[in-house]
Design a protein around this motif. Structure first.
Motif, short mmCIF file in Angstrom:
data_model
loop_
_atom_site.label_atom_id
_atom_site.label_comp_id
_atom_site.label_asym_id
_atom_site.label_seq_id
_atom_site.Cartn_x
_atom_site.Cartn_y
_atom_site.Cartn_z
N ALA A 15 0.85 -1.21 0.00
CA ALA A 15 0.00 0.00 0.00
C ALA A 15 0.88 1.25 0.00
N MET A 16 1.94 1.22 0.77
CA MET A 16 2.85 2.38 0.84
C MET A 16 3.52 2.61 -0.53
N PHE A 17 4.01 1.55 -1.12
CA PHE A 17 4.67 1.68 -2.42
C PHE A 17 3.66 2.11 -3.49
N ASP A 18 2.46 1.51 -3.47
CA ASP A 18 1.47 1.87 -4.49
C ASP A 18 1.10 3.34 -4.38
N ALA A 28 1.61 5.96 -7.31
CA ALA A 28 0.47 6.75 -7.82
C ALA A 28 0.75 8.25 -7.73
N SER A 29 1.52 8.66 -6.73
CA SER A 29 1.80 10.10 -6.56
C SER A 29 2.72 10.62 -7.67
N GLY A 30 3.49 9.73 -8.25
CA GLY A 30 4.45 10.14 -9.29
C GLY A 30 5.58 11.01 -8.74
N GLN A 31 5.74 11.04 -7.42
CA GLN A 31 6.70 11.96 -6.80
C GLN A 31 7.99 11.27 -6.30
N ASP A 32 7.98 9.95 -6.25
CA ASP A 32 9.11 9.20 -5.71
C ASP A 32 9.51 9.73 -4.33
N ARG A 33 8.50 9.82 -3.45
CA ARG A 33 8.77 10.39 -2.11
C ARG A 33 9.66 9.49 -1.27
N ILE A 34 9.63 8.16 -1.54
CA ILE A 34 10.50 7.24 -0.78
C ILE A 34 11.92 7.28 -1.36
N GLY A 35 12.03 7.75 -2.60
CA GLY A 35 13.37 7.92 -3.20
C GLY A 35 14.01 6.63 -3.67
N VAL A 36 13.16 5.63 -4.02
CA VAL A 36 13.71 4.34 -4.43
C VAL A 36 13.26 3.94 -5.83
N GLY A 37 12.67 4.90 -6.58
CA GLY A 37 12.27 4.62 -7.97
C GLY A 37 11.30 3.46 -8.08
N ARG A 67 8.30 0.98 -8.91
CA ARG A 67 7.38 0.79 -10.04
C ARG A 67 6.80 -0.61 -9.96
N ARG A 68 5.55 -0.72 -10.47
CA ARG A 68 4.89 -2.04 -10.51
C ARG A 68 5.12 -2.68 -11.87
N THR A 69 5.54 -3.94 -11.88
CA THR A 69 5.72 -4.67 -13.14
C THR A 69 5.08 -6.05 -12.97
N HIS A 70 5.11 -6.86 -14.05
CA HIS A 70 4.56 -8.21 -13.94
C HIS A 70 5.31 -9.02 -12.89
N ALA A 71 6.56 -8.60 -12.57
CA ALA A 71 7.37 -9.34 -11.58
C ALA A 71 7.10 -8.86 -10.15
N GLY A 72 6.22 -7.88 -9.97
CA GLY A 72 5.94 -7.37 -8.62
C GLY A 72 6.36 -5.92 -8.51
N ILE A 73 6.63 -5.47 -7.27
CA ILE A 73 7.05 -4.08 -7.06
C ILE A 73 8.58 -4.03 -7.08
#
Ligand SMILES: C[S@@+](CC[C@H](N)C(=O)[O-])C[C@H]1O[C@@H](n2cnc3c(N)ncnc32)[C@H](O)[C@@H]1O
Length: 257
Positions: free
Chosen positions: A215-218, A222-231, A233-239
């Motif tokens: 939930a935190m990563f999503d 969704a914010s598009g801001q990279d607030r956690i600073g770890v780039g 992204r969701r892919t078919h392989a997961g987060i």
């Protein structure tokens, strides 16, 4: 929280994670290890110490390039993994200890290289650990710290994410904070390098923590801001995301031997 409670939390966490941690390929990733070994500048007559060595991944990578390598960690299950890794690699010039980085059981000026990787963010007082590392390093020797270093803008969100994943996380220093404790320790900085360590979230978290973490990563994605600073992204392989890792090496130059 007392020191004893914090240390127990670390031992609990890393007893559970000792085997999966030692088997995760990212922890032996080739480019990251090559950069780390370059910063260590080992020679065949080097006596090296790896503090908070975990399952001995860095120590075993150092051993072929050094005279002797010692690893120390507070978690006995990690040292068991380290001994197994050493045996599997057929390395003979190694020794292992269970012990605390803040009170190293070694004479002053015992080693030419003193390293620690991915550990400062578990320390209540990283400067005190660095002081111990400096104490056991010979004059002219090198001290190398490798750890995730979020930017000042993302540090609080990064720490919140890490505490959710790992309750023994204290706080990750920014690169500038790390360089500053080296300056305060009277060290001469000789290397500043770094790398991004790519990871998939579910390989690094307890399944029970995944809903809150996802939930935190999503929300971050969704914010598009990279607030956690770890780039993230969701892919078919997961987060997918990366740890922003820095390598800082210093020389101890004070005439003490
Ligand atoms: C994330 S793991 C990193 C292991 C290893 N350095 C590596 O890079 O593969 C962190 C390690 O730090 C150890 N650790 C944390 N606090 C410590 C302390 N005060 N003294 C010794 N080891 C400690 C833990 O037991 C754990 O093995």
């Amino acid at each position: 929280m007392t020191v004893a409670t914090h240390n127990q939390r670390i031992v609990d966490q890393f007893t559970r994670w000792a085997k999966p941690f030692s088997e995760l390929p990212i922890h032996a990733e080739a480019d990251a290890m090559a950069r780390t070994l370059r910063a260590c500048a080992l020679t065949p007559d080097t006596d090296a110490l790896d503090v908070a060595c975990g399952p001995g991944i860095l120590a075993c990578a150092q051993a072929p390039h050094a005279r002797a390598v010692t690893g120390i960690d507070i978690t006995p299950a990690m040292i068991e993994q380290a001994r197994a890794r050493q045996a599997a690699a057929g390395l003979e010039n190694m020794a292992w200890h269970v012990g605390d980085a803040t009170a190293l059981p070694f004479e002053s000026a015992s080693f030419d290289r003193v390293t620690t990787r991915y550990s400062f963010h578990h320390m209540r007082d990283p400067a005190a650990t660095l002081a111990e590392m400096v104490r056991v390093c010979r004059s002219g020797g090198r001290i190398v710290v490798i750890d995730a270093t979020p930017s000042p803008e993302t540090q609080a969100a990064y720490d919140a994410m890490e505490r959710l994943r790992d309750p023994s996380h204290t706080s990750a220093l920014t690169l500038e904070q790390l360089r500053e404790i080296g300056r305060e320790a009277g060290l001469r900085e000789v290397v500043v390098d770094g790398y991004r360590l790519e990871a998939e979230l579910s390989t690094l978290a307890d399944p029970s923590d995944m809903p809150a973490l996802a939930a935190m990563f999503d929300a971050d994605i969704a914010s598009g801001q990279d607030r956690i600073g770890v780039g993230a992204r969701r892919t078919h392989a997961g987060i997918l995301f990366h740890f922003p890792v820095s390598i800082v090496a210093w020389e101890r130059l004070d005439g003490k031997r």
